[in-house]
Design a protein around this motif. Structure first.
Motif, mmCIF file in Angstrom:
data_model
loop_
_atom_site.group_PDB
_atom_site.id
_atom_site.type_symbol
_atom_site.label_atom_id
_atom_site.label_comp_id
_atom_site.label_asym_id
_atom_site.label_seq_id
_atom_site.Cartn_x
_atom_site.Cartn_y
_atom_site.Cartn_z
ATOM 1 N N GLU A 58 28.676 38.913 41.434
ATOM 2 C CA GLU A 58 28.838 39.770 42.614
ATOM 3 C C GLU A 58 28.903 38.930 43.891
ATOM 4 O OE1 GLU A 58 29.567 42.884 42.528
ATOM 5 O OE2 GLU A 58 29.151 43.258 40.419
ATOM 6 N N LYS A 59 28.114 37.875 43.951
ATOM 7 C CA LYS A 59 28.125 36.980 45.112
ATOM 8 C C LYS A 59 29.485 36.294 45.247
ATOM 9 C CE LYS A 59 25.308 33.303 47.180
ATOM 10 N NZ LYS A 59 25.497 33.810 48.511
ATOM 11 N N ALA A 60 30.045 35.841 44.126
ATOM 12 C CA ALA A 60 31.369 35.199 44.154
ATOM 13 C C ALA A 60 32.417 36.181 44.658
ATOM 14 C CB ALA A 60 31.744 34.676 42.769
ATOM 15 N N LEU A 61 32.366 37.421 44.187
ATOM 16 C CA LEU A 61 33.330 38.430 44.622
ATOM 17 C C LEU A 61 33.219 38.693 46.119
ATOM 18 C CD1 LEU A 61 33.093 41.097 41.756
ATOM 19 C CD2 LEU A 61 34.721 39.226 41.982
ATOM 20 N N GLN A 62 32.000 38.694 46.612
ATOM 21 C CA GLN A 62 31.771 39.004 48.026
ATOM 22 C C GLN A 62 32.074 37.824 48.942
ATOM 23 O OE1 GLN A 62 27.952 40.801 48.793
ATOM 24 N NE2 GLN A 62 27.974 40.151 50.929
ATOM 25 N N PHE A 88 38.209 35.115 44.465
ATOM 26 C CA PHE A 88 37.573 35.411 43.187
ATOM 27 C C PHE A 88 37.624 36.881 42.817
ATOM 28 C CE2 PHE A 88 36.448 31.102 43.540
ATOM 29 C CZ PHE A 88 36.457 30.682 42.218
ATOM 30 N N GLU A 89 37.701 37.750 43.795
ATOM 31 C CA GLU A 89 37.888 39.156 43.452
ATOM 32 C C GLU A 89 39.235 39.315 42.746
ATOM 33 O OE1 GLU A 89 37.185 43.594 45.056
ATOM 34 O OE2 GLU A 89 36.995 41.957 46.478
ATOM 35 N N ARG A 90 40.251 38.663 43.264
ATOM 36 C CA ARG A 90 41.579 38.702 42.630
ATOM 37 C C ARG A 90 41.549 38.003 41.267
ATOM 38 N NH1 ARG A 90 46.326 35.352 43.063
ATOM 39 N NH2 ARG A 90 48.101 36.573 42.355
ATOM 40 N N PHE A 91 40.889 36.842 41.189
ATOM 41 C CA PHE A 91 40.820 36.105 39.932
ATOM 42 C C PHE A 91 40.188 36.954 38.827
ATOM 43 C CE2 PHE A 91 38.091 33.555 37.094
ATOM 44 C CZ PHE A 91 39.099 32.972 36.341
ATOM 45 N N ARG A 122 39.823 40.169 38.697
ATOM 46 C CA ARG A 122 40.670 41.339 38.401
ATOM 47 C C ARG A 122 41.762 40.934 37.416
ATOM 48 N NH1 ARG A 122 45.453 42.470 40.133
ATOM 49 N NH2 ARG A 122 45.309 41.226 42.017
ATOM 50 N N ILE A 123 42.408 39.799 37.664
ATOM 51 C CA ILE A 123 43.456 39.297 36.767
ATOM 52 C C ILE A 123 42.863 38.998 35.384
ATOM 53 C CG2 ILE A 123 45.009 37.338 36.331
ATOM 54 C CD1 ILE A 123 45.419 37.244 39.446
ATOM 55 N N LEU A 124 41.694 38.368 35.362
ATOM 56 C CA LEU A 124 41.034 38.031 34.099
ATOM 57 C C LEU A 124 40.762 39.291 33.275
ATOM 58 C CD1 LEU A 124 39.898 35.358 32.824
ATOM 59 C CD2 LEU A 124 37.682 36.087 33.722
ATOM 60 N N ILE A 125 40.226 40.313 33.913
ATOM 61 C CA ILE A 125 39.901 41.560 33.219
ATOM 62 C C ILE A 125 41.173 42.296 32.803
ATOM 63 C CG2 ILE A 125 38.815 43.828 33.504
ATOM 64 C CD1 ILE A 125 36.634 42.276 35.164
ATOM 65 N N GLN A 126 42.186 42.305 33.657
ATOM 66 C CA GLN A 126 43.473 42.910 33.286
ATOM 67 C C GLN A 126 44.046 42.235 32.051
ATOM 68 O OE1 GLN A 126 45.249 43.931 37.689
ATOM 69 N NE2 GLN A 126 46.425 42.626 36.423
ATOM 70 N N ASN A 127 44.037 40.903 32.055
ATOM 71 C CA ASN A 127 44.592 40.158 30.924
ATOM 72 C C ASN A 127 43.813 40.432 29.643
ATOM 73 O OD1 ASN A 127 46.552 39.060 32.565
ATOM 74 N ND2 ASN A 127 45.557 37.069 32.767
ATOM 75 N N ALA A 128 42.492 40.528 29.752
ATOM 76 C CA ALA A 128 41.671 40.830 28.573
ATOM 77 C C ALA A 128 42.024 42.215 28.032
ATOM 78 C CB ALA A 128 40.189 40.754 28.926
ATOM 79 N N TYR A 129 42.218 43.165 28.911
ATOM 80 C CA TYR A 129 42.571 44.518 28.486
ATOM 81 C C TYR A 129 43.947 44.529 27.811
ATOM 82 C CZ TYR A 129 43.691 49.466 28.586
ATOM 83 O OH TYR A 129 44.048 50.734 28.224
#
Length: 194
Positions: free
Chosen positions: A114-118, A123-126, A128-135
């Motif tokens: 959460e700290k990295a995202l904030q 990192f919020e974009r990173f 998001r891409i990581l989770i999209q790719n996993a899905y």
């Protein structure tokens, strides 16, 4: 080829990290070495970390009501692995994660995630891409399990991860493919004759 976490992030973002961004992020990571057969995540316990594999191999699996294990994912160098639903929702994990060889990982806790995202906008974009790719990969795997026979799934797997057979026991490869080890042996014998 061993991929660093910096290369992994930059590849997905399609841009470089500044020295400050990289140092801020790596300060949030905890390096851990786990031994072969050591379990990292336990089903029915909350998964508190996301893991980046620097060196080694992990696998995630679930255990059915009959006590049979089913391999869901392998995590080789340069891969992220976790029980993502448990990590995000703070609920008990569905999957177990275990080392198949001595493995060096970088772990990020939920708080540091959460700290990295904030604090680091990229990192919020990173993530998001990581989770999209996993899905997407999960959906693709489900589709292939219904549309391709076991031989085609096996060939695709070894094409994607050429050193798989040297690093992962055959019974786990069979489990990942959703077949019995004897069926995998027959597939490998038939392919060697071609």
């Amino acid at each position: 080829m061993k991929r660093t976490i910096k290369e992994n992030i930059e590849e997905k973002l399609k841009q470089e990290l500044t020295i400050d961004e990289y140092e801020k992020f790596t300060s949030l990571l905890e390096p851990i070495t786990i031994q072969k057969k050591q379990q990292l995540v336990f089903e029915d316990k909350v998964c508190k970390y996301l893991y980046f594999v620097e060196q080694g191999v992990l696998h995630s699996y679930l255990t059915d009501d009959n006590g049979e294990n089913h391999t869901i994912q392998f995590g080789f160098e340069g891969h992220w692995i976790s029980d993502l639903f448990s990590f995000v929702s703070n609920t008990p994990a569905t999957f177990n994660i275990e080392a198949l060889e001595e493995t060096e990982i970088l772990a990020i806790s939920k708080t540091n995630f959460e700290k990295a995202l904030q604090d680091i906008p990229k990192f919020e974009r990173f993530f998001r891409i990581l989770i999209q790719n996993a899905y997407i990969q999960s959906q693709h795997r489900i589709a292939k399990n219904y549309s391709d026979d076991a031989e085609h799934r096996y060939l695709a797997l070894i094409k994607q991860q050429p050193d798989l057979l040297q690093r992962v026991p055959q019974y786990l490869v069979a489990s990942y493919l959703g077949i019995k080890p004897q069926s995998l042996s027959r597939i490998r014998q038939n392919l060697s004759k071609k």
